[in-house]
Design a protein around this motif. Sequence first.
Motif, short mmCIF file in Angstrom:
data_model
loop_
_atom_site.label_atom_id
_atom_site.label_comp_id
_atom_site.label_asym_id
_atom_site.label_seq_id
_atom_site.Cartn_x
_atom_site.Cartn_y
_atom_site.Cartn_z
N ALA A 726 2.43 36.35 21.26
CA ALA A 726 1.38 36.55 22.27
C ALA A 726 1.02 38.01 22.44
CB ALA A 726 1.82 35.97 23.62
N ASN A 727 1.82 38.93 21.90
CA ASN A 727 1.52 40.36 21.96
C ASN A 727 0.56 40.70 20.82
OD1 ASN A 727 3.39 40.62 24.07
ND2 ASN A 727 5.07 40.91 22.61
N SER A 728 -0.73 40.81 21.18
CA SER A 728 -1.75 40.90 20.13
C SER A 728 -2.43 42.25 20.07
CB SER A 728 -2.81 39.81 20.35
OG SER A 728 -3.39 39.94 21.64
N MET A 729 -1.80 43.29 20.62
CA MET A 729 -2.38 44.62 20.52
C MET A 729 -2.22 45.15 19.09
SD MET A 729 -1.08 46.29 24.12
CE MET A 729 -1.94 47.82 23.82
N GLU A 730 -3.12 46.05 18.70
CA GLU A 730 -3.06 46.60 17.36
C GLU A 730 -1.73 47.30 17.10
OE1 GLU A 730 -5.16 46.31 14.85
OE2 GLU A 730 -6.35 44.94 16.09
N LEU A 731 -1.16 47.88 18.16
CA LEU A 731 0.14 48.52 18.00
C LEU A 731 1.21 47.51 17.64
CD1 LEU A 731 1.71 51.19 18.25
CD2 LEU A 731 2.10 50.63 20.66
N ASP A 732 1.13 46.29 18.20
CA ASP A 732 2.09 45.23 17.87
C ASP A 732 1.94 44.81 16.42
OD1 ASP A 732 2.96 45.13 20.60
OD2 ASP A 732 1.14 44.02 21.05
N LYS A 733 0.69 44.68 15.97
CA LYS A 733 0.47 44.29 14.58
C LYS A 733 1.00 45.36 13.63
CE LYS A 733 -3.76 41.89 16.03
NZ LYS A 733 -5.24 41.82 15.93
N THR A 734 0.78 46.61 14.00
CA THR A 734 1.30 47.70 13.16
C THR A 734 2.81 47.67 13.08
OG1 THR A 734 -0.61 49.05 13.80
CG2 THR A 734 1.28 50.21 12.86
N GLN A 735 3.45 47.36 14.20
CA GLN A 735 4.92 47.29 14.22
C GLN A 735 5.42 46.14 13.35
OE1 GLN A 735 6.55 46.88 18.13
NE2 GLN A 735 8.67 47.14 17.47
N CYS A 736 4.69 45.03 13.38
CA CYS A 736 5.09 43.88 12.55
C CYS A 736 5.04 44.23 11.06
CB CYS A 736 4.19 42.68 12.85
SG CYS A 736 4.41 41.99 14.50
N VAL A 737 3.96 44.91 10.67
CA VAL A 737 3.84 45.31 9.27
C VAL A 737 4.92 46.33 8.91
CG1 VAL A 737 2.33 46.42 7.57
CG2 VAL A 737 1.39 44.79 9.24
N ALA A 738 5.24 47.20 9.87
CA ALA A 738 6.21 48.26 9.60
C ALA A 738 7.60 47.72 9.31
CB ALA A 738 6.25 49.24 10.77
N VAL A 739 7.99 46.61 9.94
CA VAL A 739 9.34 46.06 9.71
C VAL A 739 9.39 45.15 8.51
CG1 VAL A 739 9.94 46.26 12.15
CG2 VAL A 739 8.96 44.11 11.29
N GLY A 740 8.22 44.84 7.92
CA GLY A 740 8.23 44.05 6.69
C GLY A 740 7.57 42.69 6.79
N MET A 741 6.91 42.37 7.90
CA MET A 741 6.21 41.09 8.00
C MET A 741 4.93 41.17 7.20
SD MET A 741 6.77 40.06 11.99
CE MET A 741 8.39 40.02 12.74
N ASN A 742 4.47 40.00 6.73
CA ASN A 742 3.30 39.95 5.86
C ASN A 742 1.99 39.75 6.60
OD1 ASN A 742 5.74 38.45 4.25
ND2 ASN A 742 4.57 39.81 2.91
N ASP A 743 2.03 39.05 7.73
CA ASP A 743 0.79 38.73 8.44
C ASP A 743 1.09 38.52 9.91
OD1 ASP A 743 -1.86 38.24 8.91
OD2 ASP A 743 -2.09 36.83 7.25
N PHE A 744 0.03 38.28 10.68
CA PHE A 744 0.17 38.18 12.13
C PHE A 744 -0.81 37.12 12.64
CE2 PHE A 744 -0.90 39.16 16.46
CZ PHE A 744 0.28 39.59 17.04
N ILE A 745 -0.32 36.22 13.50
CA ILE A 745 -1.16 35.24 14.19
C ILE A 745 -0.89 35.39 15.69
CG2 ILE A 745 -1.76 32.81 14.51
CD1 ILE A 745 -0.75 32.23 11.76
N ALA A 746 -1.97 35.52 16.47
CA ALA A 746 -1.82 35.68 17.91
C ALA A 746 -1.83 34.31 18.59
CB ALA A 746 -2.94 36.55 18.46
#
Length: 773
Positions: A726-746
């Motif tokens: 549910a955390n859909s800020m661009e900063l959250d998406k950037t953090q997800c990519v930074a730890v190694g996740m491939n994609d993001f769904i809000a």
Amino acid sequence: MKRFLLASLMLVSLFARADVPMLSVSDEAEAVSIWPGAHFLVDEHQALKARDIAMQDPSPHEAINSAPILGFVSGQVWVWFTLQDLTKKPLQLQIQFPHLSHLSAYVFSSSGDLLHQVADISLAPHRTQSAPSQFLNVPLPKLKQALNSPVKVVLKIRSDHALRLPIEMGEQQAFTQNNLAQLGLVFISLGMLLALCLYNLVLFLSTARIYYLFYGLNLAFLQVFFLIDLGFTRYLFPQTHWLNAPSAWGISVCMAFIFAMLFAQSFLRLPQAHPKWNRWFSLLALGVALNMALVMFNIKDAALGLYLLLSVLYQVSIIVVSIQVLREGYQPARFFLLAWIFLAVGGMVYQLTITGLLPVNLLTEHAFLIGTVIEALLLSWALAELISKLQADQITNERQYQNILNKTSERLSRALKAADKHKKIRDVFLKNISHELKTPLHSIQHVLDLSMQGYQANSELIHDANHSSRLISRHIDKLLLNTEMGAYEPDFKVERLDVQPTLKAWHQDLSNECKIRGTNFSLNSNLVDWDVLSGPIRPVYLLLTEAIFNAATLEMDSIIVNFDVLQDKGHLHIHIDMHTTSLTPPVSTLELFQSSQDARFVNQLIGLLGGHWDVQFESSLILADIVIPNFSVSKNKNIEHLPKRVLVVEDNEINQKVMSSMLTRLGVHCELAINGHDALHKQAQSPFDIILMDCQMPVMDGFDTTLAMRANVRRYQHPIIIAVSANSMELDKTQCVAVGMNDFIAKPVRMDELRNVLVRWHNTKSKQDLFSA
């Protein structure tokens, strides 16, 4: 010093015995003073007549060497003198003191016969003169027949000011020449005082240094004093004007005295360097204020005595403290002390002139005014030197401050780290708020999706509920995006969505909102032949809904949106036709929005997307064109294959059921893990190609779980990890990519969005496996 001299001149009368010569005017027509030779008598009870004065024996009354200075006189004053001859030419008496409330002139023969009378000449307004003057002329006309004996001229005078009697006699030509020179000197002196006053007030406004204000006000009140004392106010205003009252004359000099002391205190830095002297001058200022009260209540004798005492104390004190400050190294005090010396010299010369010890000329007669002007010039020079000193001190201080800044760089660094910590705390707060709001929306969205598939529900209610849930989600996205834009410039993610389901959902949202407001809406597109839309889709959706929702509140009859992608330029073009029925249609872009905040949000969002927009207003028709770059459309060349097994990592039981139901409807088998530790265990036992990972979980969150999997590829393989949060800020998406996740769904996740992401990554995973084999 000037206040002491002024008071002394009003109080002191110098007498000297002399014989009684008879006055005569030379053939050169030079103006001569009636003193010595004239006599005066103070008639306190106003009991004498002019004839009584003319017949008096002058021997009991002393003649004096110069014009008497009588001070305040409650009665009337008689002045008389003997004139040799008045039959040769007409003469004038010129009284160089304008503050007369009554003046009568009489000419008697030696036997006491009245030959001529000029009564109440002072009642004629001074404004009848051609120019302001410090003189009052009394005509003595030529007698028609010659007399064998001299005549006596008797003057009866009253004044409401401290009385001075400089009186000369001569022809009009002589007075005109002398008066022009004296008036020229007076005008130049007063003009210099005015210029210095304005200069110091302007400096105060530009520098905010208080001593400029004090000195400027001191000069201003001195100006008023000289204008009153020289008779200029009686020329400019009626005789009954308040400026011509004795209280205005006294108050002006008292106010100049107070501001002179305040200036001395601030200029010599007495509050900081010499607090005892500062308290002493403050006490003197209170004494002057008391003196001003005495003037206002017309207690003249007490006011003059107190003023004389305060002037002596002030002059002695200011000289002593100036010398003390100068010896301490405060160089601007040099000109300050020199200014007071020049003023003292000017006052002394003026006093010696009126006592007859110095000859009367243009300079000696106005020595006091000249001394005041020189004092003002020297004090202005002192202020200029003070500014230079302050500038030099400022340069020294700047160097010291630079050293201090170098030493405190470490403290500033720690402060920046603390500020960054506070920013992270704020971001955590926003994440928590977003999570708490969007998590229940996830289950609501799934129930609505089930109802829309035909589970015997009211279709209209289901559509309204679905629209409401999307609207709430949109508001939350707007809130989060607003927060991001206020903190930093977000980097919008490129998304890939199916064209038809996306446009259908957009049409539903926009038409429902317009319908509520009574506006007809339609959405047209030339993308029917395309399958996939790529670009920053979510912010464009926010942009479009914000513009349409605001416009729909402005009595719009219809809104038509044309949606097109210019494939050759890679631009998304949105054309909006709006027809309003309002009697006062909008005429500016700002009027299309309910608030300036909404307008600023749209403008800023378009700028962040790298686009632009243009709005044209044609009466009731409004045309808007929005162009956003980085968009493309494509055909779906891949066969849509879904993965057979998916691991769902979710701690919330309701969300587990929702995700399981959605995947089951897609024909995908799913297994559940309640936290990151459980997910690691199941991935190690039976690897999954795709993992739907919640980010916020107890025991072990999604970020740590992803890091653990990427750190041990041999044990956990290399699965596709898709963040579901549910955390859909661009900063959250950037953090997800930074730890190694491939994609993001809000959250809340829609069925078509979930299907698209699974198909895309399953195909990608299949290609990777094929190439690796």
